[in-house]
Design a protein around this motif. Structure first.
Motif, PDB file in Angstrom:
ATOM      1  N   ILE A  59      74.536 102.169  31.235  1.00 38.26           N
ATOM      2  CA  ILE A  59      75.058 101.633  32.603  1.00 38.26           C
ATOM      3  C   ILE A  59      76.121 102.234  33.712  1.00 38.26           C
ATOM      4  O   ILE A  59      76.231 102.845  34.751  1.00 38.26           O
ATOM      5  CB  ILE A  59      76.141 100.223  31.459  1.00 38.26           C
ATOM      6  CG1 ILE A  59      74.764  99.175  31.442  1.00 38.26           C
ATOM      7  CG2 ILE A  59      76.648  99.713  33.475  1.00 38.26           C
ATOM      8  CD1 ILE A  59      75.563  98.258  30.890  1.00 38.26           C
ATOM      9  N   SER A  60      76.863 103.185  32.743  1.00 41.14           N
ATOM     10  CA  SER A  60      77.908 104.530  33.602  1.00 41.14           C
ATOM     11  C   SER A  60      76.888 105.386  34.848  1.00 41.14           C
ATOM     12  O   SER A  60      77.642 105.357  35.082  1.00 41.14           O
ATOM     13  CB  SER A  60      77.923 105.025  32.378  1.00 41.14           C
ATOM     14  OG  SER A  60      79.431 104.291  31.650  1.00 41.14           O
ATOM     15  N   LEU A  61      76.221 105.444  33.924  1.00 40.30           N
ATOM     16  CA  LEU A  61      75.224 106.596  34.400  1.00 40.30           C
ATOM     17  C   LEU A  61      74.501 106.006  35.571  1.00 40.30           C
ATOM     18  O   LEU A  61      75.147 106.728  36.806  1.00 40.30           O
ATOM     19  CB  LEU A  61      73.820 106.812  33.617  1.00 40.30           C
ATOM     20  CG  LEU A  61      72.516 108.066  34.003  1.00 40.30           C
ATOM     21  CD1 LEU A  61      73.038 108.990  34.025  1.00 40.30           C
ATOM     22  CD2 LEU A  61      71.560 107.989  33.392  1.00 40.30           C
ATOM     23  N   VAL A  62      74.083 104.761  35.330  1.00 41.59           N
ATOM     24  CA  VAL A  62      73.532 104.653  36.772  1.00 41.59           C
ATOM     25  C   VAL A  62      74.583 103.768  37.873  1.00 41.59           C
ATOM     26  O   VAL A  62      75.013 104.321  38.986  1.00 41.59           O
ATOM     27  CB  VAL A  62      72.733 102.527  36.850  1.00 41.59           C
ATOM     28  CG1 VAL A  62      72.509 101.727  37.826  1.00 41.59           C
ATOM     29  CG2 VAL A  62      72.166 103.386  36.025  1.00 41.59           C
ATOM     30  N   LEU A  63      75.925 103.402  37.476  1.00 43.33           N
ATOM     31  CA  LEU A  63      77.151 103.389  38.696  1.00 43.33           C
ATOM     32  C   LEU A  63      78.134 104.626  39.365  1.00 43.33           C
ATOM     33  O   LEU A  63      78.523 104.443  40.136  1.00 43.33           O
ATOM     34  CB  LEU A  63      78.600 102.546  37.470  1.00 43.33           C
ATOM     35  CG  LEU A  63      77.903 100.759  37.148  1.00 43.33           C
ATOM     36  CD1 LEU A  63      78.956 100.520  35.894  1.00 43.33           C
ATOM     37  CD2 LEU A  63      77.980 100.209  38.572  1.00 43.33           C
ATOM     38  N   SER A  64      77.174 105.615  37.773  1.00 37.25           N
ATOM     39  CA  SER A  64      78.086 107.027  38.618  1.00 37.25           C
ATOM     40  C   SER A  64      77.156 107.416  39.414  1.00 37.25           C
ATOM     41  O   SER A  64      77.852 108.205  40.751  1.00 37.25           O
ATOM     42  CB  SER A  64      78.468 107.933  37.247  1.00 37.25           C
ATOM     43  OG  SER A  64      79.396 107.475  36.183  1.00 37.25           O
ATOM     44  N   TYR A  65      76.675 107.472  39.753  1.00 33.00           N
ATOM     45  CA  TYR A  65      75.520 107.773  40.432  1.00 33.00           C
ATOM     46  C   TYR A  65      75.485 106.918  41.845  1.00 33.00           C
ATOM     47  O   TYR A  65      75.588 108.453  42.341  1.00 33.00           O
ATOM     48  CB  TYR A  65      73.755 107.755  39.605  1.00 33.00           C
ATOM     49  CG  TYR A  65      73.200 108.752  40.903  1.00 33.00           C
ATOM     50  CD1 TYR A  65      72.692 109.569  40.848  1.00 33.00           C
ATOM     51  CD2 TYR A  65      71.989 108.132  41.696  1.00 33.00           C
ATOM     52  CE1 TYR A  65      71.703 110.147  42.162  1.00 33.00           C
ATOM     53  CE2 TYR A  65      70.697 108.123  42.750  1.00 33.00           C
ATOM     54  CZ  TYR A  65      70.637 110.094  42.624  1.00 33.00           C
ATOM     55  OH  TYR A  65      70.244 109.935  43.383  1.00 33.00           O
ATOM     56  N   LEU A  66      75.856 106.138  41.534  1.00 34.39           N
ATOM     57  CA  LEU A  66      75.639 104.723  42.953  1.00 34.39           C
ATOM     58  C   LEU A  66      77.737 105.657  43.895  1.00 34.39           C
ATOM     59  O   LEU A  66      77.713 105.880  45.079  1.00 34.39           O
ATOM     60  CB  LEU A  66      75.350 103.597  42.253  1.00 34.39           C
ATOM     61  CG  LEU A  66      74.272 103.317  42.250  1.00 34.39           C
ATOM     62  CD1 LEU A  66      74.563 102.323  42.072  1.00 34.39           C
ATOM     63  CD2 LEU A  66      73.530 102.837  43.143  1.00 34.39           C
ATOM     64  N   ASP A  67      78.175 106.199  42.345  1.00 31.30           N
ATOM     65  CA  ASP A  67      79.338 106.738  43.385  1.00 31.30           C
ATOM     66  C   ASP A  67      79.464 107.655  44.028  1.00 31.30           C
ATOM     67  O   ASP A  67      79.797 108.231  45.507  1.00 31.30           O
ATOM     68  CB  ASP A  67      80.769 106.256  42.191  1.00 31.30           C
ATOM     69  CG  ASP A  67      81.930 106.638  42.691  1.00 31.30           C
ATOM     70  OD1 ASP A  67      82.072 106.518  43.874  1.00 31.30           O
ATOM     71  OD2 ASP A  67      82.874 107.711  42.370  1.00 31.30           O
ATOM     72  N   ILE A  68      78.736 108.878  43.334  1.00 36.61           N
ATOM     73  CA  ILE A  68      78.354 109.944  44.207  1.00 36.61           C
ATOM     74  C   ILE A  68      77.067 109.917  45.685  1.00 36.61           C
ATOM     75  O   ILE A  68      77.784 110.580  46.360  1.00 36.61           O
ATOM     76  CB  ILE A  68      77.341 111.256  43.187  1.00 36.61           C
ATOM     77  CG1 ILE A  68      78.182 110.858  41.573  1.00 36.61           C
ATOM     78  CG2 ILE A  68      76.923 112.135  43.523  1.00 36.61           C
ATOM     79  CD1 ILE A  68      77.970 111.835  41.050  1.00 36.61           C
TER      80      ILE A  68
END
Length: 306
Positions: A59-68
Motif C-alpha cells: 500500500i505504501s509503495l503505491v501511494l509513495s510512487y504516486l506522490d513522486i
C-alpha cells in the motif's frame, strides 16, 4: 488533502482552537495508534508478521510512487546505496515493531519504541560526530531507569509481573533499527527529496518481507483483508500528518506532541484488548518520555544559543 484530513465537524470543535501543528500531530499520533491496533488485531488471527509487513509495504509503495509522480521528480534518487540501506534497516525495524505489538500489551510496545532517541544520540556521536550534550546524558539515564522499571518491576516489588524478555528484546531492536534509519535519513536529507526517501522504504520492504515469508502466505478473510488495508491507510495518515506538523510547527514542539500516541495506545489497549497498564509501566514510561523531552528542548536551546 488538507481538507480531507480536517473534516467539517472539527471546524467548530475544541480542536479548532488548537494550533495547526498540534492538530496535525494529534491526528498523526492517533493514526499510528490505530495502525498498531490493527496490526495487533490481525496478528491475533495467526497471520505471519512478514505478511502484515508485506501488505503495509504494498500500500505504501503505491501511494509513495504516486506522490513522486505528482512531484515530477526522478524516482531513484542520487545516493542509491544509502537509500537501499535506509530501506533495509527500516524494514527490519518495522518487523521488530510489529512483532512487539503482537506479543506485548499495546501501551508497553509503544513506550519501548520511544527508546530510539537514546540509540540515535549514540549513533550520531559515533557516525555523525555530533557532541552529546548534558540534556542527552540525562535522557539516556532516565530512559535506562524507565526501561528497568517497565521491564523488571519485580526488582522494586516482588509481586510485580515482568514482561516477556524475548518480546522486550525484539522491541528494543526495533527502537535501535529506527534510530539507525533516522540517522541515515538525516544524512540523506542533504541530497534527496523526502518523497524519494519514503519510497525506498516500501520498495525494499515488499520483496524482503516476501522472501522472509517464504510460502507461508495465509489467505486473509474479508475482515483480515480490511484490517491489512487499514494498516496501510492509517500509516499513511500518520506520516502525512506528521510531515504537516513538522512544516507548521517547530520540530522540537512537534516531536514533543507525538508522545500523545502513548495515551492513545493505553486507551485503545484498554478498549480493544482489555489491557490495563500497571503502575510500573506508567512510572517507567513517564521517565522515558520525560528524558526524551528534556533532550528535545535541551538540544533546541543549545542550537539557539550557538
Amino acid at each position: 488533502m488538507l481538507k480531507a484530513l480536517t473534516p467539517s465537524f472539527f471546524k467548530n470543535s475544541v480542536l479548532s482552537q488548537l494550533p495547526v501543528g498540534l492538530r496535525f500531530m494529534l491526528l498523526s499520533a492517533f493514526g499510528f495508534s490505530l495502525m498498531a491496533a490493527c496490526v495487533k488485531l490481525v496478528s491475533a488471527s495467526g497471520m505471519p508478521i512478514f505478511q502484515i509487513v508485506a501488505a503495509r509495504a504494498l500500500i505504501s509503495l503505491v501511494l509513495s510512487y504516486l506522490d513522486i509522480k505528482r512531484k515530477k521528480i526522478p524516482v531513484w534518487g542520487n545516493n542509491k546505496p544509502l537509500l537501499i540501506a535506509r530501506g533495509t534497516v527500516g524494514t527490519f525495524g518495522l518487523i521488530c515493531v510489529y512483532y512487539a505489538i503482537a506479543h506485548l500489551p499495546l501501551a508497553e510496545a509503544t513506550i519501548l519504541q520511544y527508546l530510539h532517541p537514546v540509540f540515535t544520540a549514540i549513533l550520531a556521536l559515533l557516525f555523525l560526530k555530533e557532541r552529546i550534550q548534558l540534556s542527552t546524558i540525562i535522557c539516556i539515564a532516565l530512559s535506562i531507569l524507565g526501561l528497568v522499571i517497565t521491564v523488571k518491576p519485580n526488582m522494586l516489588a516482588s509481586n510485580a509481573i515482568e514482561l516477556p524478555t524475548f518480546a522486550v528484546g525484539i522491541a528494543m531492536m526495533g527502537a535501535f533499527f529506527s534510530a539507525v534509519a533516522y540517522t541515515i535519513v538525516k544524512s540523506l536529507s542533504k541530497s534527496e527529496d523526502s518523497s524519494v526517501i519514503v519510497f525506498y522504504f516500501p520498495f525494499i520492504a515488499l520483496p524482503l518481507s516476501l522472501i522472509l515469508l517464504g510460502g507461508e502466505i495465509q489467505m486473509p478473510t474479508l475482515f483480515e483483508a480490511a484490517l491489512l488495508l487499514l494498516v496501510g491507510i492509517f500509516t499513511q495518515i500518520g506520516q502525512v500528518c506528521l510531515t504537516k506538523a513538522m512544516q507548521t510547527e517547530a520540530a522540537s514542539k512537534a516531536t514533543a506532541y507525538s508522545y500523545i500516541q502513548v495515551v492513545f495506545s493505553i486507551l485503545l489497549g484498554a478498549f480493544l484488548f482489555s489491557e490495563l497498564p500497571s503502575v510500573w509501566t506508567l512510572l517507567g514510561g513517564s521517565l522515558i518520555i520525560i528524558g526524551t523531552l528534556i533532550n528535545i528542548f535541551g538540544s533546541q536551546r543549545a542550537v539557539s544559543s550557538s
